[in-house]
Motif scaffolding. Structure first.
Motif, PDB file in Angstrom:
ATOM      1  N   VAL A 126       1.056  -0.837   4.146  1.00 31.05           N
ATOM      2  CA  VAL A 126       1.726  -0.596   2.989  1.00 31.05           C
ATOM      3  C   VAL A 126       0.979   1.081   3.082  1.00 31.05           C
ATOM      4  N   ILE A 127       1.705   2.340   3.318  1.00 31.72           N
ATOM      5  CA  ILE A 127       1.385   3.310   2.723  1.00 31.72           C
ATOM      6  C   ILE A 127       0.330   4.222   1.995  1.00 31.72           C
ATOM      7  N   LEU A 128      -0.509   4.437   1.892  1.00 33.79           N
ATOM      8  CA  LEU A 128      -1.502   4.397   0.600  1.00 33.79           C
ATOM      9  C   LEU A 128      -1.530   5.935  -0.070  1.00 33.79           C
ATOM     10  N   ASN A 129      -1.126   6.387   0.681  1.00 37.10           N
ATOM     11  CA  ASN A 129      -1.158   8.016   0.354  1.00 37.10           C
ATOM     12  C   ASN A 129      -0.757   8.861   2.284  1.00 37.10           C
ATOM     13  N   LYS A 130       0.003   9.545   2.037  1.00 37.19           N
ATOM     14  CA  LYS A 130       0.464  10.714   3.017  1.00 37.19           C
ATOM     15  C   LYS A 130       0.692  12.422   2.257  1.00 37.19           C
ATOM     16  N   ASP A 131      -0.780  13.301   2.634  1.00 35.40           N
ATOM     17  CA  ASP A 131      -0.608  14.290   3.053  1.00 35.40           C
ATOM     18  C   ASP A 131      -1.874  15.180   3.657  1.00 35.40           C
ATOM     19  N   GLU A 132      -2.027  16.149   3.077  1.00 33.38           N
ATOM     20  CA  GLU A 132      -2.985  16.623   4.372  1.00 33.38           C
ATOM     21  C   GLU A 132      -4.549  16.230   4.265  1.00 33.38           C
ATOM     22  N   ARG A 133      -4.851  15.965   3.372  1.00 32.34           N
ATOM     23  CA  ARG A 133      -6.580  15.577   2.867  1.00 32.34           C
ATOM     24  C   ARG A 133      -6.812  13.845   2.879  1.00 32.34           C
ATOM     25  N   SER A 134      -6.179  12.838   2.708  1.00 35.44           N
ATOM     26  CA  SER A 134      -5.853  11.423   2.953  1.00 35.44           C
ATOM     27  C   SER A 134      -4.836  11.394   2.582  1.00 35.44           C
ATOM     28  N   ASN A 135      -4.753  10.797   4.059  1.00 34.90           N
ATOM     29  CA  ASN A 135      -4.200   9.369   4.494  1.00 34.90           C
ATOM     30  C   ASN A 135      -4.268   8.354   4.913  1.00 34.90           C
ATOM     31  N   LEU A 136      -3.888   7.411   4.082  1.00 35.25           N
ATOM     32  CA  LEU A 136      -4.487   6.353   4.016  1.00 35.25           C
ATOM     33  C   LEU A 136      -3.529   4.776   4.647  1.00 35.25           C
ATOM     34  N   ALA A 137      -3.661   3.702   5.064  1.00 38.18           N
ATOM     35  CA  ALA A 137      -2.497   2.733   5.134  1.00 38.18           C
ATOM     36  C   ALA A 137      -3.494   2.112   4.979  1.00 38.18           C
ATOM     37  N   CYS A 138      -2.690   0.686   4.404  1.00 37.42           N
ATOM     38  CA  CYS A 138      -3.884  -0.362   4.736  1.00 37.42           C
ATOM     39  C   CYS A 138      -2.989  -2.139   5.162  1.00 37.42           C
ATOM     40  N   TRP A 139      -3.049  -2.259   6.383  1.00 38.77           N
ATOM     41  CA  TRP A 139      -2.323  -2.827   7.425  1.00 38.77           C
ATOM     42  C   TRP A 139      -2.681  -4.344   6.963  1.00 38.77           C
ATOM     43  N   PHE A 140      -1.275  -5.260   6.962  1.00 41.83           N
ATOM     44  CA  PHE A 140      -2.110  -6.746   6.838  1.00 41.83           C
ATOM     45  C   PHE A 140      -1.562  -7.386   7.880  1.00 41.83           C
ATOM     46  N   ALA A 141      -1.816  -8.720   7.922  1.00 37.45           N
ATOM     47  CA  ALA A 141      -0.914  -9.693   8.684  1.00 37.45           C
ATOM     48  C   ALA A 141      -1.917 -10.970   8.652  1.00 37.45           C
ATOM     49  N   ARG A 142      -0.734 -12.135   9.032  1.00 41.45           N
ATOM     50  CA  ARG A 142      -1.540 -13.823   9.393  1.00 41.45           C
ATOM     51  C   ARG A 142      -1.777 -14.058  10.175  1.00 41.45           C
ATOM     52  N   MET A 143      -2.844 -15.043   9.910  1.00 44.13           N
ATOM     53  CA  MET A 143      -4.083 -15.718  11.345  1.00 44.13           C
ATOM     54  C   MET A 143      -2.706 -17.089  11.936  1.00 44.13           C
ATOM     55  N   GLY A 144      -3.012 -16.952  13.041  1.00 49.61           N
ATOM     56  CA  GLY A 144      -2.601 -18.465  13.553  1.00 49.61           C
ATOM     57  C   GLY A 144      -2.769 -19.589  12.003  1.00 49.61           C
ATOM     58  N   GLY A 145      -1.865 -20.778  12.130  1.00 47.92           N
ATOM     59  CA  GLY A 145      -1.634 -21.624  11.005  1.00 47.92           C
ATOM     60  C   GLY A 145      -1.182 -21.127   9.310  1.00 47.92           C
ATOM     61  N   GLN A 146      -1.426 -19.753   9.119  1.00 48.78           N
ATOM     62  CA  GLN A 146      -0.718 -18.824   7.899  1.00 48.78           C
ATOM     63  C   GLN A 146       0.539 -19.804   8.359  1.00 48.78           C
ATOM     64  N   SER A 147       1.444 -19.213   6.843  1.00 50.03           N
ATOM     65  CA  SER A 147       2.811 -19.465   6.397  1.00 50.03           C
ATOM     66  C   SER A 147       3.133 -17.435   7.233  1.00 50.03           C
ATOM     67  N   GLU A 148       4.518 -17.524   7.218  1.00 47.67           N
ATOM     68  CA  GLU A 148       5.112 -16.269   7.368  1.00 47.67           C
ATOM     69  C   GLU A 148       4.708 -15.324   6.194  1.00 47.67           C
ATOM     70  N   VAL A 149       5.181 -14.566   6.285  1.00 45.27           N
ATOM     71  CA  VAL A 149       5.071 -13.164   5.481  1.00 45.27           C
ATOM     72  C   VAL A 149       6.436 -13.881   4.510  1.00 45.27           C
ATOM     73  N   ASP A 150       6.564 -14.428   2.782  1.00 42.97           N
ATOM     74  CA  ASP A 150       7.701 -13.731   2.854  1.00 42.97           C
ATOM     75  C   ASP A 150       7.579 -13.522   1.624  1.00 42.97           C
ATOM     76  N   SER A 151       9.141 -13.225   0.236  1.00 42.33           N
ATOM     77  CA  SER A 151       8.995 -11.809  -0.276  1.00 42.33           C
ATOM     78  C   SER A 151       8.287 -12.302  -1.130  1.00 42.33           C
ATOM     79  N   GLU A 152       7.456 -13.204  -1.698  1.00 42.98           N
ATOM     80  CA  GLU A 152       7.203 -13.661  -2.948  1.00 42.98           C
ATOM     81  C   GLU A 152       5.211 -13.079  -2.709  1.00 42.98           C
ATOM     82  N   LEU A 153       5.102 -13.327  -1.070  1.00 38.44           N
ATOM     83  CA  LEU A 153       4.261 -12.704  -0.879  1.00 38.44           C
ATOM     84  C   LEU A 153       4.168 -11.089  -0.415  1.00 38.44           C
ATOM     85  N   LEU A 154       5.142 -11.125  -0.059  1.00 31.11           N
ATOM     86  CA  LEU A 154       5.562  -9.283   0.314  1.00 31.11           C
ATOM     87  C   LEU A 154       5.166  -8.605  -1.237  1.00 31.11           C
TER      88      LEU A 154
END
Length: 380
Positions: A126-154
């Motif tokens: 998820v790109i939180l902010n895009k500009d010259e001063r603070s380009n931030l992103a929040c990366w996400f992933a699921r661990m082994g044994g966890q279910s896939e990301v579905d629409s409700e989780l997204l």
């Protein structure tokens, strides 16, 4: 689930502090509210810039170290997700597989080093902010044994990341305001009189350094939780009556116009002049709702000198401040070199540093700035 989300939103905004944003707590909150999804908060291009992320939760440390090393390689530059990430809209979760198939991803070094050993899957950002001063992103992933990301989780990830971005922007605004208050306080500390600001007759919301210094001598004035105390009983009674009248809206305006109290000093020095004045209720900015100002004048107070002023205002060294003061009085660089018995190269180095600290580049502009900066301050 609704209760969990509401509690998570509250926790995210609780990460705002007077000093800095609590990124670790915020990312942990996101993880807990999204079924233990792993998150990494980072500058988004390159992925981590070869540096540790701002914060992460529920991902192996070895994964984070692998991501930090995965930088400036040909594979990064050719990776379909990284090539297109700058085009992503803000606040919208995007899965890696929208850019790169599982089969292609499994052949990458990123998968081999940062995902495969732990069964990490359903990667996205998820790109939180895009500009010259603070380009931030929040990366996400699921661990082994966890279910896939579905629409409700997204949806949850998107919803909470939106509040994460808002709360971080609010923290930035608070930090800017705090810096402004500090700068303002510093300026008010340079004046040669004491200043206390009140909201009605409550405890003072601001006391500048000269006022604190005057009271620290215990020579006619003191401070307690309620504010200023005049040590002479008669003068203290006059002062308290003056403050009480100024806060009493039931009496005529003419009787709420402030006044002056002389505070005798046990040392025998000239008494302090304590002046209380009303301020407009519309007064706002750094001190909202302040409506009473108390000024303390010490006839024997040593004046602030220009050298000290330049040191405090522009963070100059003592030598630089002395040089600046001489320039402001009309002395040339060559005359200063002769007077101080220093090398011309030394003077030029000092002048270059003064230019940098005052954000000027020409001597005429520097002198104008020096003269204007002390125009409102009584210098000795």
């Amino acid at each position: 689930m609704q209760d969990l989300l509401l509690k998570s939103i509250e926790d995210i905004y609780d990460c705002i502090t007077d000093d800095d944003y609590d990124h670790d707590r915020a990312i942990a909150t996101l993880s807990i509210a999204t079924d233990s999804t792993g998150f990494v908060l980072s500058k988004f291009w390159p992925l981590l810039g070869g540096k540790p992320p701002i914060a992460y939760h529920n991902l192996p440390d070895d994964t984070i170290r692998a991501l930090a090393k995965y930088d400036d390689t040909d594979e990064v530059n050719e990776h379909a997700m990284f090539k297109n990430i700058i085009m992503l809209p803000e606040r919208m979760p995007m899965l890696r597989r929208a850019f790169l198939s599982d089969e292609e991803h499994y052949r990458t070094l990123l998968y081999e080093t940062a995902a495969k050993p732990w069964g990490i899957h359903s990667e996205g950002v998820v790109i939180l902010n895009k500009d010259e001063r603070s380009n931030l992103a929040c990366w996400f992933a699921r661990m082994g044994g966890q279910s896939e990301v579905d629409s409700e989780l997204l949806t949850r990830i998107s919803f909470l990341n939106n509040h994460l971005a808002r709360s971080m922007k609010l923290q930035n605004k608070i930090s800017v305001l705090n810096k402004a208050v500090i700068r303002s306080n510093s300026a008010l500390d340079l004046v040669d009189f004491g200043l206390l600001l009140f909201q009605h007759s409550d405890s003072p919301v601001f006391i500048n350094k000269p006022a604190q210094d005057m009271c620290s001598y215990k020579d006619g004035l003191d401070l307690n939780k309620g504010g200023l105390v005049v040590q002479n009983n008669c003068a203290d009674h006059q002062y308290n009556q003056l403050i009480a009248r100024m806060g009493d809206t039931n009496i005529p305006l003419s009787e709420r116009s402030g006044g002056l109290v002389r505070a005798p000093r046990p040392s025998g020095k000239t008494p302090y002049n304590v002046m209380a004045i009303p301020l407009s209720n519309s007064t706002s900015g750094l001190f909202p709702n302040v409506n009473i100002a108390v000024l303390i004048f010490d006839p024997e107070l040593k004046k602030t000198n220009a050298t000290e002023f330049y040191m405090k205002t522009f963070n100059l060294t003592q030598a630089e401040a002395m040089f600046a003061a001489e320039l402001a009085q009309g002395m040339s660089v060559s005359e200063y070199v002769e007077k101080k018995g220093i090398k011309i190269s030394t003077a030029r180095t000092q002048l270059k540093s003064i230019f940098a600290k005052t954000e000027t580049s020409r001597q005429a502009v520097l002198i104008s700035l020096l003269l204007r900066s002390i125009a409102g301050v009584n210098l000795g």
